[in-house]
Motif scaffolding. Structure first.
Motif, PDB file in Angstrom:
ATOM      1  N   GLN A  38       0.848  -1.189   0.000  1.00 59.28           N
ATOM      2  CA  GLN A  38       0.000   0.000   0.000  1.00 59.28           C
ATOM      3  C   GLN A  38       0.882   1.237   0.000  1.00 59.28           C
ATOM      4  O   GLN A  38       1.646   1.458   0.944  1.00 59.28           O
ATOM      5  CB  GLN A  38      -0.938   0.010   1.194  1.00 59.28           C
ATOM      6  CG  GLN A  38      -1.956   1.130   1.146  1.00 59.28           C
ATOM      7  CD  GLN A  38      -3.069   0.940   2.155  1.00 59.28           C
ATOM      8  OE1 GLN A  38      -2.919   0.220   3.148  1.00 59.28           O
ATOM      9  NE2 GLN A  38      -4.206   1.568   1.912  1.00 59.28           N
ATOM     10  N   ALA A  39       0.754   2.009  -1.051  1.00 60.47           N
ATOM     11  CA  ALA A  39       1.471   3.278  -1.172  1.00 60.47           C
ATOM     12  C   ALA A  39       0.605   4.384  -0.578  1.00 60.47           C
ATOM     13  O   ALA A  39      -0.618   4.251  -0.499  1.00 60.47           O
ATOM     14  CB  ALA A  39       1.783   3.564  -2.637  1.00 60.47           C
ATOM     15  N   PRO A  40       1.217   5.481  -0.168  1.00 61.31           N
ATOM     16  CA  PRO A  40       0.447   6.584   0.420  1.00 61.31           C
ATOM     17  C   PRO A  40      -0.658   7.067  -0.515  1.00 61.31           C
ATOM     18  O   PRO A  40      -0.420   7.316  -1.702  1.00 61.31           O
ATOM     19  CB  PRO A  40       1.509   7.665   0.630  1.00 61.31           C
ATOM     20  CG  PRO A  40       2.787   6.929   0.757  1.00 61.31           C
ATOM     21  CD  PRO A  40       2.668   5.750  -0.162  1.00 61.31           C
ATOM     22  N   GLY A  41      -1.863   7.167   0.013  1.00 61.50           N
ATOM     23  CA  GLY A  41      -2.980   7.665  -0.761  1.00 61.50           C
ATOM     24  C   GLY A  41      -3.565   6.681  -1.752  1.00 61.50           C
ATOM     25  O   GLY A  41      -4.451   7.035  -2.532  1.00 61.50           O
ATOM     26  N   LYS A  42      -3.068   5.449  -1.720  1.00 60.62           N
ATOM     27  CA  LYS A  42      -3.567   4.440  -2.656  1.00 60.62           C
ATOM     28  C   LYS A  42      -4.136   3.240  -1.919  1.00 60.62           C
ATOM     29  O   LYS A  42      -3.841   3.013  -0.751  1.00 60.62           O
ATOM     30  CB  LYS A  42      -2.450   3.997  -3.600  1.00 60.62           C
ATOM     31  CG  LYS A  42      -1.930   5.093  -4.522  1.00 60.62           C
ATOM     32  CD  LYS A  42      -0.955   4.541  -5.530  1.00 60.62           C
ATOM     33  CE  LYS A  42      -0.488   5.610  -6.507  1.00 60.62           C
ATOM     34  NZ  LYS A  42       0.461   5.060  -7.517  1.00 60.62           N
ATOM     35  N   ALA A  91       6.287   1.592  -0.845  1.00 56.86           N
ATOM     36  CA  ALA A  91       5.019   1.267  -0.198  1.00 56.86           C
ATOM     37  C   ALA A  91       5.311   0.555   1.116  1.00 56.86           C
ATOM     38  O   ALA A  91       6.445   0.165   1.392  1.00 56.86           O
ATOM     39  CB  ALA A  91       4.166   0.362  -1.091  1.00 56.86           C
ATOM     40  N   GLN A 118       8.063  -1.071   5.752  1.00 55.48           N
ATOM     41  CA  GLN A 118       8.227   0.031   4.800  1.00 55.48           C
ATOM     42  C   GLN A 118       9.378  -0.240   3.836  1.00 55.48           C
ATOM     43  O   GLN A 118      10.497  -0.560   4.257  1.00 55.48           O
ATOM     44  CB  GLN A 118       8.485   1.339   5.545  1.00 55.48           C
ATOM     45  CG  GLN A 118       8.727   2.535   4.646  1.00 55.48           C
ATOM     46  CD  GLN A 118       7.479   2.975   3.902  1.00 55.48           C
ATOM     47  OE1 GLN A 118       6.416   3.111   4.490  1.00 55.48           O
ATOM     48  NE2 GLN A 118       7.620   3.207   2.594  1.00 55.48           N
ATOM     49  N   THR A 120      11.232   1.887   0.770  1.00 55.05           N
ATOM     50  CA  THR A 120      11.349   3.173   0.101  1.00 55.05           C
ATOM     51  C   THR A 120      12.442   3.086  -0.950  1.00 55.05           C
ATOM     52  O   THR A 120      13.577   2.711  -0.633  1.00 55.05           O
ATOM     53  CB  THR A 120      11.677   4.291   1.096  1.00 55.05           C
ATOM     54  OG1 THR A 120      10.664   4.331   2.108  1.00 55.05           O
ATOM     55  CG2 THR A 120      11.729   5.643   0.388  1.00 55.05           C
TER      56      THR A 120
END
Length: 123
Positions: A38-42, A91, A118, A120
């Motif tokens: 899960q990526a930020p905002g997704k 993500a 996490q 990155t």
């Protein structure tokens, strides 16, 4: 009851590699296991999964050819080898397990989840 703990995340440069591990407490040798991210905002998305025997493996198109899932049932551990990482791979990665014979790509079929690790990828 199965508990899952991911490890191995971190910061890597684009083109680099990381290996995530998912250690399970309790026997998971008859469980389908998978990775989601899960990526930020997704929304959370499927990465890959394999059957309890390891004989059937499925990957998302976005990671096919770059990521490899494996498992060691004797150690109750699943791995995600990630090569040629891209910034869009950034993500939180989750491992999941479910007692079933199929290998679903939808997260609702999985009963147990890890806390997430996490990853990155810097450009």
């Amino acid at each position: 009851q199965v508990q899952l703990v991911e490890s191995g995340g971190g910061l890597v440069q684009a083109g680099g590699s990381l290996r995530l591990s998912c250690a399970a407490s309790g026997r998971t040798d008859r469980y389908t296991m998978g990775w989601f991210r899960q990526a930020p905002g997704k929304a959370r998305e499927f990465v890959g999964a394999l059957s309890w025997s390891g004989g059937s493996t499925y990957y998302a198109d976005s990671v096919k050819g770059r990521f490899t899932i494996s498992r060691d049932n004797a150690k109750n551990t699943m791995y995600l080898q990630m090569n040629s990482l891209k910034p869009e791979d950034t993500a939180v990665y989750y491992c999941a397990a479910g007692f079933m014979l199929t290998v679903p790509t939808t997260d609702t079929f999985y009963d147990y989840w890890g806390q997430g690790s996490q990853v990155t990828v810097a450009s």
